[in-house]
Scaffold this active site. Structure first.
Site, mmCIF file in Angstrom:
data_model
loop_
_atom_site.group_PDB
_atom_site.id
_atom_site.type_symbol
_atom_site.label_atom_id
_atom_site.label_comp_id
_atom_site.label_asym_id
_atom_site.label_seq_id
_atom_site.Cartn_x
_atom_site.Cartn_y
_atom_site.Cartn_z
ATOM 1 N N ASN A 283 -28.922 42.883 -25.355
ATOM 2 C CA ASN A 283 -28.394 42.740 -24.246
ATOM 3 C C ASN A 283 -28.727 41.790 -23.198
ATOM 4 O OD1 ASN A 283 -26.222 44.567 -23.270
ATOM 5 N ND2 ASN A 283 -27.514 46.041 -24.177
ATOM 6 N N ARG B 85 -38.376 52.895 -19.172
ATOM 7 C CA ARG B 85 -39.321 53.533 -18.242
ATOM 8 C C ARG B 85 -38.281 53.995 -16.980
ATOM 9 N NH1 ARG B 85 -43.911 54.942 -20.133
ATOM 10 N NH2 ARG B 85 -44.831 54.817 -17.805
ATOM 11 N N ILE B 86 -38.816 55.060 -16.650
ATOM 12 C CA ILE B 86 -38.362 55.782 -15.471
ATOM 13 C C ILE B 86 -39.149 55.126 -14.212
ATOM 14 C CG2 ILE B 86 -38.430 57.841 -13.975
ATOM 15 C CD1 ILE B 86 -37.907 59.471 -16.491
ATOM 16 N N LEU B 87 -38.271 54.733 -13.495
ATOM 17 C CA LEU B 87 -39.027 53.838 -12.302
ATOM 18 C C LEU B 87 -39.263 54.722 -10.940
ATOM 19 C CD1 LEU B 87 -36.655 50.502 -12.848
ATOM 20 C CD2 LEU B 87 -39.022 50.754 -13.144
ATOM 21 N N HIS C 210 -26.302 51.077 -19.135
ATOM 22 C CA HIS C 210 -26.330 52.718 -19.882
ATOM 23 C C HIS C 210 -25.328 52.838 -21.012
ATOM 24 C CE1 HIS C 210 -27.847 56.638 -20.385
ATOM 25 N NE2 HIS C 210 -26.710 56.869 -20.393
ATOM 26 N N THR D 199 -30.192 53.727 -8.582
ATOM 27 C CA THR D 199 -30.962 54.395 -7.386
ATOM 28 C C THR D 199 -32.223 55.492 -7.955
ATOM 29 O OG1 THR D 199 -29.433 56.192 -7.823
ATOM 30 C CG2 THR D 199 -28.581 54.556 -6.304
ATOM 31 N N LEU E 10 -32.157 59.199 -12.230
ATOM 32 C CA LEU E 10 -32.080 58.545 -13.750
ATOM 33 C C LEU E 10 -30.822 58.201 -13.912
ATOM 34 C CD1 LEU E 10 -33.724 57.806 -16.259
ATOM 35 C CD2 LEU E 10 -33.112 59.807 -16.953
ATOM 36 N N GLN F 157 -19.333 46.164 -26.591
ATOM 37 C CA GLN F 157 -18.756 46.081 -25.138
ATOM 38 C C GLN F 157 -19.962 45.906 -24.279
ATOM 39 O OE1 GLN F 157 -15.628 46.325 -24.790
ATOM 40 N NE2 GLN F 157 -15.426 46.129 -26.990
ATOM 41 N N GLU F 158 -21.096 46.408 -24.346
ATOM 42 C CA GLU F 158 -22.413 46.303 -23.649
ATOM 43 C C GLU F 158 -22.591 44.851 -23.525
ATOM 44 O OE1 GLU F 158 -26.035 48.533 -24.027
ATOM 45 O OE2 GLU F 158 -24.840 49.861 -25.117
#
Ligand code: GAR
Length: 215
Positions: free
Chosen positions: A14, A91-93, A109, A141, A144, A173-174
């Site tokens: 991407n 990574r979860i922010l 996503h 936001t 997740l 498509q991404e």
């Protein structure tokens, strides 16, 4: 011209589609840097070959998520970007990080959110037997894979699909919608109204919902 920082964790396809759109003159932004949380992220070499500055903030070197996020935010801020683009950043922010970049942090996503947040989206779509799958670009936001949706692309699920075939169809498509979403941001066309994105006055026939028919 607006500047962006791109965050990756791995392959970076991407990111590459964004760099290509810039090189083609289709995306009027300056890519200030590509940052990765893994020193072995393959996309770092791609960015370097394209002449883009890279930095690694290795999450394994930090004792807590908050400490990593603070170092990552400082690294991003050193480039003063207008927009932070998560491109396969796995990574979860923390809430603090997301709050610091509120309104200028976007993610892609591989599902039609709010369906299938999290991992293994293509296999889960197959397991559920959905006939339409796709990808979503959204403002980030603290929850997740959640936030105001900028653009989605839908693809059909075809009999005989496996997760790899479906993933490839979605990825194509991404690569199409992420440069579009970043361009809309750069052109100041994205406004939030009641927690939803309004794409102001598209001049090119674009819209906030793209449904390519082909397989
Ligand atoms: C992409 O499919 C992206 O949508 C996904 O990771 C892949 C990264 O590929 N992101 C997420 O799952 C985020 N929740 P890439 O490194 O080749 O761009």
């Amino acid at each position: 011209m607006k500047s962006i920082v791109i965050l990756i964790s791995g392959r970076g396809s991407n990111m590459e589609s964004l760099l290509q759109a810039v090189a083609d003159g289709a995306l009027p932004v300056r890519v200030a840097a590509v940052l990765a949380n893994r020193p072995d992220a393959k996309g770092l070499a791609t960015a370097t070959a394209a002449g883009v500055a890279t930095r690694v903030v290795d999450h394994k070197l930090f004792a807590s998520r908050e400490a990593f996020d603070a170092a990552l935010a400082a690294a991003i801020d050193s480039f003063s970007p207008d927009l932070v683009v998560l491109a396969g950043f796995m990574r979860i922010l923390s809430d603090g990080f997301v709050g610091h970049f509120a309104g200028r942090l976007i993610n892609i996503h591989p599902s039609l959110l709010p369906a299938f947040p999290g991992l293994h989206t293509h296999q889960r779509a197959l397991d559920e037997g959905v006939r339409v799958h796709g990808c979503t670009v959204h403002f980030v936001t603290p929850a997740l894979d959640h936030g105001p949706i900028i653009v989605q692309a839908a693809v059909p699920v075809v009999d005989g699909d496996d997760a790899a075939r479906l993933a490839a169809r979605v990825l194509a498509q991404e690569h199409r919608v992420y440069p579009l979403a970043v361009r809309w941001f750069a052109e100041g066309r994205l406004q939030l109204c009641d927690g939803k994105v309004v794409c102001a006055a598209p001049q090119d026939g674009g819209s906030a919902l793209i449904s390519p028919g082909g397989v």
